[in-house]
Enzyme design. Structure first.
Site, PDB file in Angstrom:
ATOM      1  N   SER A 285      -7.136  -0.375  10.360  1.00  0.00           N
ATOM      2  CA  SER A 285      -7.676  -1.531   9.631  1.00  0.00           C
ATOM      3  C   SER A 285      -9.135  -1.724   9.994  1.00  0.00           C
ATOM      4  CB  SER A 285      -6.893  -2.784  10.029  1.00  0.00           C
ATOM      5  OG  SER A 285      -7.571  -3.937   9.579  1.00  0.00           O
TER       6      SER A 285
ATOM      7  N   THR B 273       2.620  -9.361   0.988  1.00  0.00           N
ATOM      8  CA  THR B 273       2.540  -9.922   2.349  1.00  0.00           C
ATOM      9  C   THR B 273       1.237 -10.682   2.554  1.00  0.00           C
ATOM     10  OG1 THR B 273       3.869  -8.069   3.133  1.00  0.00           O
ATOM     11  CG2 THR B 273       2.727  -9.364   4.804  1.00  0.00           C
TER      12      THR B 273
ATOM     13  N   ASP C  72      14.951   1.876  10.370  1.00  0.00           N
ATOM     14  CA  ASP C  72      14.143   0.989  11.212  1.00  0.00           C
ATOM     15  C   ASP C  72      13.278   1.886  12.089  1.00  0.00           C
ATOM     16  OD1 ASP C  72      12.950  -0.673  13.011  1.00  0.00           O
ATOM     17  OD2 ASP C  72      14.783  -1.741  13.584  1.00  0.00           O
TER      18      ASP C  72
ATOM     19  N   SER D 230      -9.921  -2.775   4.019  1.00  0.00           N
ATOM     20  CA  SER D 230     -10.316  -4.166   4.217  1.00  0.00           C
ATOM     21  C   SER D 230      -9.081  -5.037   3.967  1.00  0.00           C
ATOM     22  CB  SER D 230     -11.443  -4.503   3.242  1.00  0.00           C
ATOM     23  OG  SER D 230     -11.980  -5.767   3.514  1.00  0.00           O
TER      24      SER D 230
ATOM     25  N   ILE E 190       0.842  -1.207   0.000  1.00  0.00           N
ATOM     26  CA  ILE E 190       0.000   0.000   0.000  1.00  0.00           C
ATOM     27  C   ILE E 190       0.875   1.253   0.000  1.00  0.00           C
ATOM     28  CG2 ILE E 190      -1.700   1.296   1.348  1.00  0.00           C
ATOM     29  CD1 ILE E 190      -2.656  -1.513   2.442  1.00  0.00           C
TER      30      ILE E 190
ATOM     31  N   ASP F 284      11.838   3.166   5.013  1.00  0.00           N
ATOM     32  CA  ASP F 284      11.581   1.726   5.088  1.00  0.00           C
ATOM     33  C   ASP F 284      12.860   1.043   5.526  1.00  0.00           C
ATOM     34  OD1 ASP F 284      10.829  -1.074   4.376  1.00  0.00           O
ATOM     35  OD2 ASP F 284       9.158  -0.098   3.353  1.00  0.00           O
TER      36      ASP F 284
ATOM     37  N   TYR G 202      -3.056  -7.577  16.699  1.00  0.00           N
ATOM     38  CA  TYR G 202      -3.126  -6.620  15.584  1.00  0.00           C
ATOM     39  C   TYR G 202      -4.300  -5.653  15.772  1.00  0.00           C
ATOM     40  CZ  TYR G 202      -3.585  -4.921  10.774  1.00  0.00           C
ATOM     41  OH  TYR G 202      -3.683  -4.125   9.664  1.00  0.00           O
TER      42      TYR G 202
HETATM   43  N1  LIG Z   1      -2.696  -5.462   3.308  1.00  0.00           N
HETATM   44  C1  LIG Z   1      -3.818  -5.505   4.018  1.00  0.00           C
HETATM   45  O1  LIG Z   1      -4.676  -6.375   3.824  1.00  0.00           O
HETATM   46  C2  LIG Z   1      -4.076  -4.459   5.067  1.00  0.00           C
HETATM   47  C3  LIG Z   1      -5.365  -4.341   5.588  1.00  0.00           C
HETATM   48  C4  LIG Z   1      -5.626  -3.381   6.563  1.00  0.00           C
HETATM   49  C5  LIG Z   1      -4.605  -2.561   7.007  1.00  0.00           C
HETATM   50  N2  LIG Z   1      -3.347  -2.700   6.468  1.00  0.00           N
HETATM   51  C6  LIG Z   1      -2.304  -1.834   6.984  1.00  0.00           C
HETATM   52  O2  LIG Z   1      -1.729  -1.123   5.905  1.00  0.00           O
HETATM   53  C7  LIG Z   1      -0.341  -0.923   6.127  1.00  0.00           C
HETATM   54  C8  LIG Z   1       0.455  -1.439   4.938  1.00  0.00           C
HETATM   55  O3  LIG Z   1       0.156  -2.809   4.734  1.00  0.00           O
HETATM   56  P1  LIG Z   1       0.827  -3.622   3.524  1.00  0.00           P
HETATM   57  O4  LIG Z   1       0.029  -4.853   3.339  1.00  0.00           O
HETATM   58  O5  LIG Z   1       1.063  -2.717   2.381  1.00  0.00           O
HETATM   59  O6  LIG Z   1       2.224  -4.019   4.183  1.00  0.00           O
HETATM   60  P2  LIG Z   1       3.514  -4.686   3.475  1.00  0.00           P
HETATM   61  O7  LIG Z   1       3.930  -5.821   4.354  1.00  0.00           O
HETATM   62  O8  LIG Z   1       3.252  -4.945   2.032  1.00  0.00           O
HETATM   63  O9  LIG Z   1       4.587  -3.517   3.557  1.00  0.00           O
HETATM   64  C9  LIG Z   1       4.988  -3.028   4.801  1.00  0.00           C
HETATM   65  C10 LIG Z   1       6.289  -2.285   4.630  1.00  0.00           C
HETATM   66  O10 LIG Z   1       6.703  -1.883   5.933  1.00  0.00           O
HETATM   67  C11 LIG Z   1       8.105  -2.103   6.033  1.00  0.00           C
HETATM   68  N3  LIG Z   1       8.487  -2.290   7.438  1.00  0.00           N
HETATM   69  C12 LIG Z   1       8.149  -3.329   8.250  1.00  0.00           C
HETATM   70  N4  LIG Z   1       8.755  -3.173   9.442  1.00  0.00           N
HETATM   71  C13 LIG Z   1       9.456  -2.017   9.390  1.00  0.00           C
HETATM   72  C14 LIG Z   1      10.302  -1.325  10.300  1.00  0.00           C
HETATM   73  N5  LIG Z   1      10.544  -1.795  11.543  1.00  0.00           N
HETATM   74  N6  LIG Z   1      10.895  -0.173   9.904  1.00  0.00           N
HETATM   75  C15 LIG Z   1      10.684   0.299   8.627  1.00  0.00           C
HETATM   76  N7  LIG Z   1       9.901  -0.314   7.745  1.00  0.00           N
HETATM   77  C16 LIG Z   1       9.298  -1.457   8.107  1.00  0.00           C
HETATM   78  C17 LIG Z   1       8.368  -3.341   5.198  1.00  0.00           C
HETATM   79  O11 LIG Z   1       9.740  -3.418   4.820  1.00  0.00           O
HETATM   80  C18 LIG Z   1       7.417  -3.134   4.018  1.00  0.00           C
HETATM   81  O12 LIG Z   1       8.033  -2.443   2.958  1.00  0.00           O
HETATM   82  C19 LIG Z   1      -0.029  -1.619   7.454  1.00  0.00           C
HETATM   83  O13 LIG Z   1      -0.067  -0.681   8.509  1.00  0.00           O
HETATM   84  C20 LIG Z   1      -1.151  -2.616   7.601  1.00  0.00           C
HETATM   85  O14 LIG Z   1      -1.404  -2.954   8.936  1.00  0.00           O
HETATM   86  C21 LIG Z   1      -3.066  -3.623   5.518  1.00  0.00           C
END
Ligand SMILES: NC(=O)c1ccc[n+]([C@@H]2O[C@H](COP(=O)([O-])OP(=O)(O)OC[C@H]3O[C@@H](n4cnc5c(N)ncnc54)[C@H](O)[C@@H]3O)[C@@H](O)[C@H]2O)c1
Length: 256
Positions: free
Chosen positions: A150, A200, A71, A194, A28, A47, A163
């Site tokens: 979320s 991931t 980090d 959603s 996202i 990141d 979570y």
């Molecule tokens: N994908 C879904 O279904 C979904 C649904 C609801 C909410 N969300 C929320 O949306 C956001 C993005 O989700 P996504 O699916 O795109 O995630 P993703 O796993 O695709 O990407 C997450 C990114 O965060 C980075 N990251 C993780 N730990 C880190 C750290 N300690 N320091 C720096 N960077 C770090 C990772 O390297 C990665 O690039 C999250 O907050 C997630 O909870 C996602």
């Protein structure tokens, strides 16, 4: 820069702004970075993973972006990232707290270390980034913060107790910050998606890709691009009177 998004002319609505987007090497966050850059913002991707491919995509399209390997759970690293961005772009106007983890585990199997790991990124890191980036917004009298939460805070998916608790904390933080930062010209909102298709989630429980869209009014699996319009709006001047809100961009699963 591309002159069209989703086949419509680019507005340039974020021209002159700098946006910090966390966790934008993938998923996202990557879609957010591409969208804001296409609309004229300079983008800093924070990141812990290598974000140079996203930055290259933005550069190739004529936009401005840097990757700052950070980090987010380390406050000193976040402070150093803030300095680097200030040197490069002269400060940040927009902060998108997108990075998060969402391990799926039944409560009985969750150790305290695993519980803490979820809160350390999904909650504590928001504290670090807001501390680092709001002084500059305050000085300029204008700022936008968007926190990713979320729709799992409002529905029952097994294995998300840690979570869901962390994402409720993000909503509480959003409301509290909105209250404390309004006088500084800073709005703070949250976006609740959603189940979204990312690398991931593709590696997670496959049955959720079937089950979750069936609970939505719009019964297809959400993709990152479904969220970018809401982000673009919330960080624009059009949303100047909207703060402390959680916007469910989830195909109508949560109907409030
Ligand atoms: N994908 C879904 O279904 C979904 C649904 C609801 C909410 N969300 C929320 O949306 C956001 C993005 O989700 P996504 O699916 O795109 O995630 P993703 O796993 O695709 O990407 C997450 C990114 O965060 C980075 N990251 C993780 N730990 C880190 C750290 N300690 N320091 C720096 N960077 C770090 C990772 O390297 C990665 O690039 C999250 O907050 C997630 O909870 C996602």
């Amino acid at each position: 820069m591309p002159d069209r998004i989703n086949d419509r002319p680019v507005t340039g609505r974020h021209e002159g702004r700098t946006a910090v987007i966390t966790g934008a090497a993938a998923g996202i966050g990557r879609a957010y970075a591409l969208r804001l850059a296409a609309e004229g913002a300079a983008v800093a991707v924070l990141d812990r993973a290598d974000a140079t491919p996203v930055v290259k995509e933005i550069h190739d399209a004529g936009g401005r972006a840097i990757a700052v390997r950070t980090d987010l759970t380390d406050p000193a690293a976040v402070a150093a990232a803030q300095e680097e961005i200030a040197e490069h772009f002269g400060g940040a106007d927009i902060l998108v707290n997108n990075a998060g983890i969402y391990p799926n585990q039944p409560f009985e199997t969750i150790t305290f270390e695993q519980w803490r790991a979820v809160f350390t990124l999904n909650v504590d890191a928001l504290f670090h980034t807001v501390k680092a980036f709001t002084p500059g917004m305050r000085e300029r009298g204008w700022g936008r913060i968007v926190n990713m939460t979320s729709n799992s805070v409002a529905m029952v998916i097994p294995g998300f107790s840690h979570y869901a608790a962390s994402k409720m904390a993000a909503i509480g933080f959003t409301r509290g910050l909105a209250t404390d930062l309004a006088d500084a010209g800073i709005t703070v909102n949250a976006i609740a998606p959603s189940m979204v298709r990312t690398a991931t989630t593709e590696a997670g429980p496959a049955d959720l890709f079937e089950a979750v869209p069936q609970m939505q009014a719009i019964r297809r699996l959400q993709v990152p691009e479904d969220l970018t319009g809401m982000l673009s709006f919330l960080v624009s001047d059009d949303a100047a009177f909207i703060t402390g809100q959680t916007l469910f961009v989830d195909g109508g699963l949560v109907r409030s």
